[in-house]
Design a protein around this motif. Structure first.
Motif, PDB file in Angstrom:
ATOM      1  N   LYS A  27      -4.885  -1.072   5.916  1.00 33.89           N
ATOM      2  CA  LYS A  27      -5.630  -0.555   7.064  1.00 33.89           C
ATOM      3  C   LYS A  27      -5.486   0.963   7.139  1.00 33.89           C
ATOM      4  O   LYS A  27      -4.379   1.487   7.006  1.00 33.89           O
ATOM      5  CB  LYS A  27      -5.137  -1.225   8.341  1.00 33.89           C
ATOM      6  N   TRP A  28      -6.627   1.634   7.385  1.00 36.08           N
ATOM      7  CA  TRP A  28      -6.694   3.085   7.370  1.00 36.08           C
ATOM      8  C   TRP A  28      -7.431   3.593   8.606  1.00 36.08           C
ATOM      9  O   TRP A  28      -8.367   2.954   9.076  1.00 36.08           O
ATOM     10  CB  TRP A  28      -7.417   3.567   6.115  1.00 36.08           C
ATOM     11  N   GLN A  29      -7.020   4.755   9.102  1.00 36.73           N
ATOM     12  CA  GLN A  29      -7.685   5.372  10.252  1.00 36.73           C
ATOM     13  C   GLN A  29      -8.317   6.688   9.835  1.00 36.73           C
ATOM     14  O   GLN A  29      -7.707   7.472   9.106  1.00 36.73           O
ATOM     15  CB  GLN A  29      -6.677   5.622  11.371  1.00 36.73           C
ATOM     16  N   ASN A  30      -9.546   6.938  10.339  1.00 34.09           N
ATOM     17  CA  ASN A  30     -10.210   8.203  10.026  1.00 34.09           C
ATOM     18  C   ASN A  30      -9.541   9.347  10.804  1.00 34.09           C
ATOM     19  O   ASN A  30      -8.786   9.109  11.741  1.00 34.09           O
ATOM     20  CB  ASN A  30     -11.714   8.102  10.285  1.00 34.09           C
ATOM     21  N   VAL A  37     -10.470   1.183   9.267  1.00 32.86           N
ATOM     22  CA  VAL A  37     -11.096   0.403   8.210  1.00 32.86           C
ATOM     23  C   VAL A  37     -10.024  -0.376   7.461  1.00 32.86           C
ATOM     24  O   VAL A  37      -8.975   0.180   7.123  1.00 32.86           O
ATOM     25  CB  VAL A  37     -11.859   1.329   7.236  1.00 32.86           C
ATOM     26  N   GLU A  38     -10.310  -1.636   7.200  1.00 34.36           N
ATOM     27  CA  GLU A  38      -9.416  -2.446   6.376  1.00 34.36           C
ATOM     28  C   GLU A  38     -10.028  -2.575   4.996  1.00 34.36           C
ATOM     29  O   GLU A  38     -11.144  -3.077   4.845  1.00 34.36           O
ATOM     30  CB  GLU A  38      -9.186  -3.826   6.972  1.00 34.36           C
ATOM     31  N   ALA A 119       1.163   7.150  -0.582  1.00 33.70           N
ATOM     32  CA  ALA A 119       1.144   5.812   0.021  1.00 33.70           C
ATOM     33  C   ALA A 119       0.466   5.778   1.389  1.00 33.70           C
ATOM     34  O   ALA A 119      -0.019   4.736   1.816  1.00 33.70           O
ATOM     35  CB  ALA A 119       2.566   5.276   0.144  1.00 33.70           C
ATOM     36  N   ASN A 120       0.385   6.929   2.062  1.00 34.52           N
ATOM     37  CA  ASN A 120      -0.135   6.953   3.427  1.00 34.52           C
ATOM     38  C   ASN A 120      -1.349   7.840   3.645  1.00 34.52           C
ATOM     39  O   ASN A 120      -1.792   8.013   4.776  1.00 34.52           O
ATOM     40  CB  ASN A 120       0.971   7.377   4.401  1.00 34.52           C
ATOM     41  N   ARG A 121      -1.901   8.425   2.576  1.00 39.71           N
ATOM     42  CA  ARG A 121      -3.075   9.296   2.710  1.00 39.71           C
ATOM     43  C   ARG A 121      -4.128   8.938   1.656  1.00 39.71           C
ATOM     44  O   ARG A 121      -3.817   8.842   0.469  1.00 39.71           O
ATOM     45  CB  ARG A 121      -2.693  10.766   2.552  1.00 39.71           C
ATOM     46  N   VAL A 128     -24.116  13.157  -2.021  1.00 38.92           N
ATOM     47  CA  VAL A 128     -25.455  12.815  -2.481  1.00 38.92           C
ATOM     48  C   VAL A 128     -25.601  13.435  -3.863  1.00 38.92           C
ATOM     49  O   VAL A 128     -25.386  14.633  -4.026  1.00 38.92           O
ATOM     50  CB  VAL A 128     -26.539  13.369  -1.533  1.00 38.92           C
ATOM     51  N   GLY A 129     -25.919  12.630  -4.849  1.00 41.93           N
ATOM     52  CA  GLY A 129     -26.084  13.162  -6.204  1.00 41.93           C
ATOM     53  C   GLY A 129     -24.746  13.323  -6.895  1.00 41.93           C
ATOM     54  O   GLY A 129     -24.177  12.371  -7.388  1.00 41.93           O
ATOM     55  N   ILE A 130     -24.245  14.556  -6.894  1.00 38.28           N
ATOM     56  CA  ILE A 130     -22.972  14.825  -7.571  1.00 38.28           C
ATOM     57  C   ILE A 130     -21.861  15.051  -6.550  1.00 38.28           C
ATOM     58  O   ILE A 130     -22.110  15.486  -5.427  1.00 38.28           O
ATOM     59  CB  ILE A 130     -23.084  16.043  -8.528  1.00 38.28           C
ATOM     60  N   SER A 131     -20.660  14.772  -6.955  1.00 40.22           N
ATOM     61  CA  SER A 131     -19.500  14.832  -6.069  1.00 40.22           C
ATOM     62  C   SER A 131     -19.256  16.234  -5.502  1.00 40.22           C
ATOM     63  O   SER A 131     -18.677  16.378  -4.437  1.00 40.22           O
ATOM     64  CB  SER A 131     -18.261  14.337  -6.801  1.00 40.22           C
ATOM     65  N   LEU A 132     -19.703  17.272  -6.210  1.00 37.86           N
ATOM     66  CA  LEU A 132     -19.504  18.641  -5.727  1.00 37.86           C
ATOM     67  C   LEU A 132     -20.246  18.889  -4.419  1.00 37.86           C
ATOM     68  O   LEU A 132     -19.860  19.737  -3.628  1.00 37.86           O
ATOM     69  CB  LEU A 132     -19.978  19.651  -6.776  1.00 37.86           C
ATOM     70  N   MET A 133     -21.324  18.143  -4.195  1.00 37.16           N
ATOM     71  CA  MET A 133     -22.154  18.312  -3.003  1.00 37.16           C
ATOM     72  C   MET A 133     -21.808  17.216  -1.995  1.00 37.16           C
ATOM     73  O   MET A 133     -22.535  16.256  -1.835  1.00 37.16           O
ATOM     74  CB  MET A 133     -23.640  18.246  -3.375  1.00 37.16           C
ATOM     75  N   GLY A 134     -20.674  17.362  -1.343  1.00 33.00           N
ATOM     76  CA  GLY A 134     -20.275  16.336  -0.401  1.00 33.00           C
ATOM     77  C   GLY A 134     -19.197  16.799   0.549  1.00 33.00           C
ATOM     78  O   GLY A 134     -18.930  17.991   0.684  1.00 33.00           O
ATOM     79  N   ARG A 135     -18.591  15.831   1.211  1.00 30.69           N
ATOM     80  CA  ARG A 135     -17.559  16.105   2.202  1.00 30.69           C
ATOM     81  C   ARG A 135     -16.418  15.111   2.026  1.00 30.69           C
ATOM     82  O   ARG A 135     -16.648  13.936   1.742  1.00 30.69           O
ATOM     83  CB  ARG A 135     -18.156  15.964   3.597  1.00 30.69           C
ATOM     84  N   THR A 136     -15.193  15.588   2.208  1.00 38.72           N
ATOM     85  CA  THR A 136     -14.008  14.738   2.083  1.00 38.72           C
ATOM     86  C   THR A 136     -13.276  14.654   3.415  1.00 38.72           C
ATOM     87  O   THR A 136     -13.116  15.658   4.105  1.00 38.72           O
ATOM     88  CB  THR A 136     -13.045  15.298   1.014  1.00 38.72           C
ATOM     89  N   GLU A 137     -12.859  13.449   3.757  1.00 34.43           N
ATOM     90  CA  GLU A 137     -11.988  13.216   4.898  1.00 34.43           C
ATOM     91  C   GLU A 137     -10.708  12.574   4.370  1.00 34.43           C
ATOM     92  O   GLU A 137     -10.749  11.834   3.406  1.00 34.43           O
ATOM     93  CB  GLU A 137     -12.596  12.217   5.878  1.00 34.43           C
ATOM     94  N   THR A 138      -9.601  12.857   5.030  1.00 33.56           N
ATOM     95  CA  THR A 138      -8.345  12.225   4.667  1.00 33.56           C
ATOM     96  C   THR A 138      -8.004  11.197   5.729  1.00 33.56           C
ATOM     97  O   THR A 138      -7.832  11.530   6.901  1.00 33.56           O
ATOM     98  CB  THR A 138      -7.211  13.247   4.525  1.00 33.56           C
ATOM     99  N   TRP A 139      -7.952   9.939   5.312  1.00 38.28           N
ATOM    100  CA  TRP A 139      -7.591   8.841   6.197  1.00 38.28           C
ATOM    101  C   TRP A 139      -6.091   8.593   6.104  1.00 38.28           C
ATOM    102  O   TRP A 139      -5.490   8.783   5.059  1.00 38.28           O
ATOM    103  CB  TRP A 139      -8.336   7.573   5.813  1.00 38.28           C
ATOM    104  N   LYS A 140      -5.514   8.123   7.216  1.00 40.18           N
ATOM    105  CA  LYS A 140      -4.085   7.823   7.263  1.00 40.18           C
ATOM    106  C   LYS A 140      -3.887   6.304   7.356  1.00 40.18           C
ATOM    107  O   LYS A 140      -4.627   5.629   8.050  1.00 40.18           O
ATOM    108  CB  LYS A 140      -3.425   8.496   8.454  1.00 40.18           C
ATOM    109  N   ARG A 141      -2.862   5.841   6.663  1.00 48.77           N
ATOM    110  CA  ARG A 141      -2.550   4.412   6.683  1.00 48.77           C
ATOM    111  C   ARG A 141      -2.059   3.993   8.064  1.00 48.77           C
ATOM    112  O   ARG A 141      -1.323   4.717   8.717  1.00 48.77           O
ATOM    113  CB  ARG A 141      -1.480   4.078   5.638  1.00 48.77           C
ATOM    114  N   ILE A 142      -2.478   2.807   8.478  1.00 51.27           N
ATOM    115  CA  ILE A 142      -2.039   2.200   9.724  1.00 51.27           C
ATOM    116  C   ILE A 142      -1.071   1.080   9.351  1.00 51.27           C
ATOM    117  O   ILE A 142      -1.386   0.231   8.517  1.00 51.27           O
ATOM    118  CB  ILE A 142      -3.232   1.579  10.496  1.00 51.27           C
ATOM    119  N   GLU A 143       0.079   1.060   9.951  1.00 57.54           N
ATOM    120  CA  GLU A 143       1.076   0.010   9.660  1.00 57.54           C
ATOM    121  C   GLU A 143       0.826  -1.211  10.507  1.00 57.54           C
ATOM    122  O   GLU A 143       0.396  -1.198  11.586  1.00 57.54           O
ATOM    123  CB  GLU A 143       2.486   0.535   9.900  1.00 57.54           C
TER     124      GLU A 143
END
Length: 143
Positions: A27-30, A37-38, A119-121, A128-143
């Motif tokens: 399980k992960w939290q935005n 999200v599980e 283990a927790n990130r 869209v298209g190629i990975s260079l043209m996008g956005r990244t979020e870091t989700w944290k693990r939920i225990e």
């Protein structure tokens, strides 16, 4: 008898080591804390379901619907419980590619890749298209 016991114990230990679940499963939290999200594995692919929302109801007290979805037939489904990560393949030790991520806020689906930082990130990149043209979020693990 002792040899049989030792052999059985060795077999069980070896089996448990190989039966370890993939570290992305769980399980992960935005980052905003609005959703969780599980991630699960089916066959050889990974999927993620939006199992929790901070605010699952609209102003009328009803569960929020997927009204921004471009497919009119899907607009009546509830957002909580949606599978938003689909068809990811493990392509490296901590890399999962080839999947899609659905954003219920916009109704858009993006190509995506997931990178387990530790283990927790989990870095979730939508593009869209190629990975260079996008956005990244870091989700944290939920225990």
């Amino acid at each position: 008898m002792k040899a049989l016991f030792t052999s059985l114990l060795t077999l069980l230990i070896t089996a448990s080591i190989f039966a370890q679940t993939d570290p992305i499963i769980g399980k992960w939290q935005n980052p905003s804390g609005e959703g969780r999200v599980e991630i699960t594995k089916r066959a050889d692919k990974y999927y993620g379901k939006l199992y929790w929302l901070k605010e699952p109801n609209n102003e009328k007290g009803q569960l929020k619907k997927d009204f921004r979805n471009p497919d009119k037939n899907l607009q009546s489904r509830t957002i909580q419980g949606l599978e938003i990560l689909t068809d990811f393949n493990k392509t490296g030790k901590n890399l999962y590619e080839g999947g899609k991520i659905y954003d219920p806020k916009t109704g858009k689906t993006y190509s995506s890749k997931l990178t387990l930082k530790d283990a927790n990130r989990l870095d979730v990149r939508g593009f869209v298209g190629i990975s260079l043209m996008g956005r990244t979020e870091t989700w944290k693990r939920i225990e």
